[in-house]
Write an enzyme that holds these catalytic residues in place. Structure first.
Site, PDB file in Angstrom:
ATOM      1  N   GLY A  65       0.809  -1.225   0.000  1.00 51.85           N
ATOM      2  CA  GLY A  65       0.000   0.000   0.000  1.00 51.85           C
ATOM      3  C   GLY A  65       0.835   1.265   0.000  1.00 51.85           C
ATOM      4  O   GLY A  65       1.570   1.540  -0.939  1.00 51.85           O
ATOM      5  N   ILE A 121       3.425   2.201   1.757  1.00 45.42           N
ATOM      6  CA  ILE A 121       4.854   2.168   2.124  1.00 45.42           C
ATOM      7  C   ILE A 121       5.699   2.221   0.850  1.00 45.42           C
ATOM      8  O   ILE A 121       5.510   1.390  -0.039  1.00 45.42           O
ATOM      9  CB  ILE A 121       5.221   0.854   2.862  1.00 45.42           C
ATOM     10  CG1 ILE A 121       4.312   0.617   4.063  1.00 45.42           C
ATOM     11  CG2 ILE A 121       6.684   0.870   3.280  1.00 45.42           C
ATOM     12  CD1 ILE A 121       4.551  -0.733   4.743  1.00 45.42           C
ATOM     13  N   LYS A 179       2.882 -10.262  -3.902  1.00 41.89           N
ATOM     14  CA  LYS A 179       3.715  -9.138  -3.451  1.00 41.89           C
ATOM     15  C   LYS A 179       5.120  -9.624  -3.089  1.00 41.89           C
ATOM     16  O   LYS A 179       6.117  -8.957  -3.372  1.00 41.89           O
ATOM     17  CB  LYS A 179       3.049  -8.464  -2.242  1.00 41.89           C
ATOM     18  CG  LYS A 179       1.731  -7.774  -2.614  1.00 41.89           C
ATOM     19  CD  LYS A 179       0.936  -7.442  -1.367  1.00 41.89           C
ATOM     20  CE  LYS A 179      -0.324  -6.666  -1.698  1.00 41.89           C
ATOM     21  NZ  LYS A 179      -1.241  -6.564  -0.547  1.00 41.89           N
ATOM     22  N   GLY A 232     -13.063  -2.166   3.116  1.00 41.48           N
ATOM     23  CA  GLY A 232     -12.443  -1.958   1.792  1.00 41.48           C
ATOM     24  C   GLY A 232     -11.012  -2.446   1.724  1.00 41.48           C
ATOM     25  O   GLY A 232     -10.261  -2.050   0.833  1.00 41.48           O
TER      26      GLY A 232
HETATM   27  N1  HSE Z   1      -6.246  -6.875  -0.319  1.00 46.08           N
HETATM   28  C1  HSE Z   1      -4.985  -6.242  -0.184  1.00 46.08           C
HETATM   29  C2  HSE Z   1      -4.567  -6.304   1.276  1.00 46.08           C
HETATM   30  C3  HSE Z   1      -5.080  -4.816  -0.660  1.00 46.08           C
HETATM   31  O1  HSE Z   1      -5.410  -6.622   2.116  1.00 46.08           O
HETATM   32  O2  HSE Z   1      -3.413  -6.051   1.585  1.00 46.08           O
HETATM   33  C4  HSE Z   1      -3.771  -4.116  -0.785  1.00 46.08           C
HETATM   34  O3  HSE Z   1      -2.934  -4.705  -1.732  1.00 46.08           O
END
Ligand code: HSE
Length: 435
Positions: free
Chosen positions: A135, A137, A206, A188
């Site tokens: 996100g 970072i 990731k 969300g």
């Molecule tokens: N669904 C992902 C999470 C959103 O919960 O980290 C961010 O990549």
């Protein structure tokens, strides 16, 4: 002199909405910092009412993402539609049409990163992806720029906000997995397909991207060992506490001196005194050990509209600062030393085991004997008294460092013992020891 950079956004979901909003919030600040007026000139969105609700001028809106690569008034395409089919087409067509691309699409990069970066390089365009991992970072820029002088010894990341939120809530409130998952969706954080989060796939995507940055080669997704958190029970969270640990979903990357790299994602017991144990809620953290810098920690919100928009806008601003000659796509770099993945069976780790066993003499000895046959030592044991009305008891065992292949062989034998009543729970334990 003030320049202009024209942006086409594809997708106005959680992240797209955040990007739209915050490109306006700090428009003047961005102008001062980049000396570039960042103007949104096209927005592709399936549902026109979403654009209307955000106040997007109707003349900017198209229902077709296909219009963006063809639009002469767009310099940068921001891909926020997600998925790996239309998004792949959008990014490749945009690069071929001479647009720079900014994306948050971790699944697509993990699957097709090698090909897409080669395409960007051939067309001398940027393909930036800060929002794809952790996100808000700026971990991509940290690995590519701030830590470029280092060989990465290891990286441990809490990179899925949904799972971290669920595990933290289970730990602090004693609520069940399903109950807390509903909250994460409402906030969300979760993907449209929540199984991507809870089965560990999002964290695996990731982690594969971080591994590519750290070691310069793309690990095929089938070689990223992936285990999610759906099977985690309150009982294990409780025993973890008793033993001095917190339960986290970690992405772990580390290299050995022979050039092999471990890339794995699984629930992990983290010692309570380690800094990653206190990363809670939707927060993410990436703990990187470099050969020159030593240990570093990057912390921030890992999901949600605002944090992710901050990362996307950071990439747009980077292109703005590079100016019209932003031609050299860096991809993920290359490190001739590493090119091989070490399989999960060959890792060394400590382990937590929970068995449900008959409450009678000799059981502990039988289990210990199998572990001994495989040269696996026991660090500690908890065996609570039996609940009235039950004939079995839990037996919690912490193992010394062992090779996973040996643990698997021992567990196969242990689960066949007549005294073992249910499937054995096995959770890896991380010590963060310097190797
Ligand atoms: N669904 C992902 C999470 C959103 O919960 O980290 C961010 O990549």
């Amino acid at each position: 002199m003030q320049q202009q950079l024209r942006i086409g956004i594809a997708g106005l979901g959680t992240v797209g909405g955040g990007v739209w909003k915050h490109l306006h919030t700090n428009a003047e600040l961005l102008l001062q910092r980049t000396r570039t007026r960042i103007a949104i000139t096209r927005v592709a969105v399936r549902r026109a009412e979403r654009a209307e609700a955000l106040g997007v001028a109707p003349e900017l809106v198209t229902p077709r993402w296909q219009d963006l690569p063809e639009d002469p008034n767009v310099d940068v395409v921001v891909e926020l539609i997600g998925g790996t089919t239309d998004a792949y087409e959008l990014i490749s067509r945009s690069l071929k049409a001479g647009k720079h691309v900014v994306t948050a699409n971790k699944a697509l990069l993990a699957e097709c990163g090698e090909e897409l970066f080669a395409l960007a390089s051939r067309h001398r365009r940027q393909l930036l992806f800060e929002a794809s991992v952790a996100g808000g970072i700026p971990i991509i820029k940290a690995l590519r720029e701030g830590l470029v002088a280092n060989r990465i010894i290891s990286l441990h990341g809490i990179v899925n906000g949904t799972c971290n939120y669920i595990l933290s809530q289970m730990s602090t409130t004693g609520r069940t997995f399903e109950d807390v998952l509903a909250d994460a969706k409402a906030l969300g954080y979760a993907e449209a397909d929540e199984s991507l989060d809870v089965e560990g796939h999002d964290a695996a995507h990731k982690t594969a991207i971080l591994a590519a940055l750290a070691y310069g080669f793309w690990v095929p997704m089938h070689q990223v060992y992936t285990e999610g958190i759906r099977h985690i029970e309150q009982e294990d969270v409780k025993y973890a506490h008793q033993l001095g640990y917190e339960l986290k979903l970690l992405g772990i990357i580390q290299a050995d001196s022979a050039g092999a790299v471990e890339v794995r994602v699984h629930p992990t017991l983290v010692p309570r005194e380690h800094v990653l144990a206190s990363v809670n809620g939707v927060f993410n953290a990436v703990y990187v050990r470099g050969d020159i810098v030593g240990d570093t920690l990057f912390y921030g919100r890992g999901a949600g509209a605002d944090a992710t928009a901050s990362a996307v806008i950071g990439d747009i601003a980077e292109i703005a600062c590079m100016g019209p000659d932003a031609a050299r796509c860096r991809g993920v770099g290359f490190d001739a030393l590493y090119a091989r993945v070490r399989g999960i069976e060959d890792i060394h780790s400590r382990y937590y085991l929970r068995l449900e066993v008959s409450d009678r003499p000799g059981v502990l000895a039988a289990v210990a004997s199998v572990l001994g046959e495989h040269q696996i030592g026991i660090l500690s044991v908890i065996q609570p008294e039996r609940d009235s009305g039950k004939t079995s008891v839990p037996l919690v065992i912490m193992l010394h460092d062992a090779v996973e292949r040996d643990v698997n062989a021992a567990l196969a034998k242990i689960s066949r013992l007549e005294v073992v009543k249910e499937d054995v729970v096995r959770i890896r334990v991380e010590t963060f020891a310097k190797k």
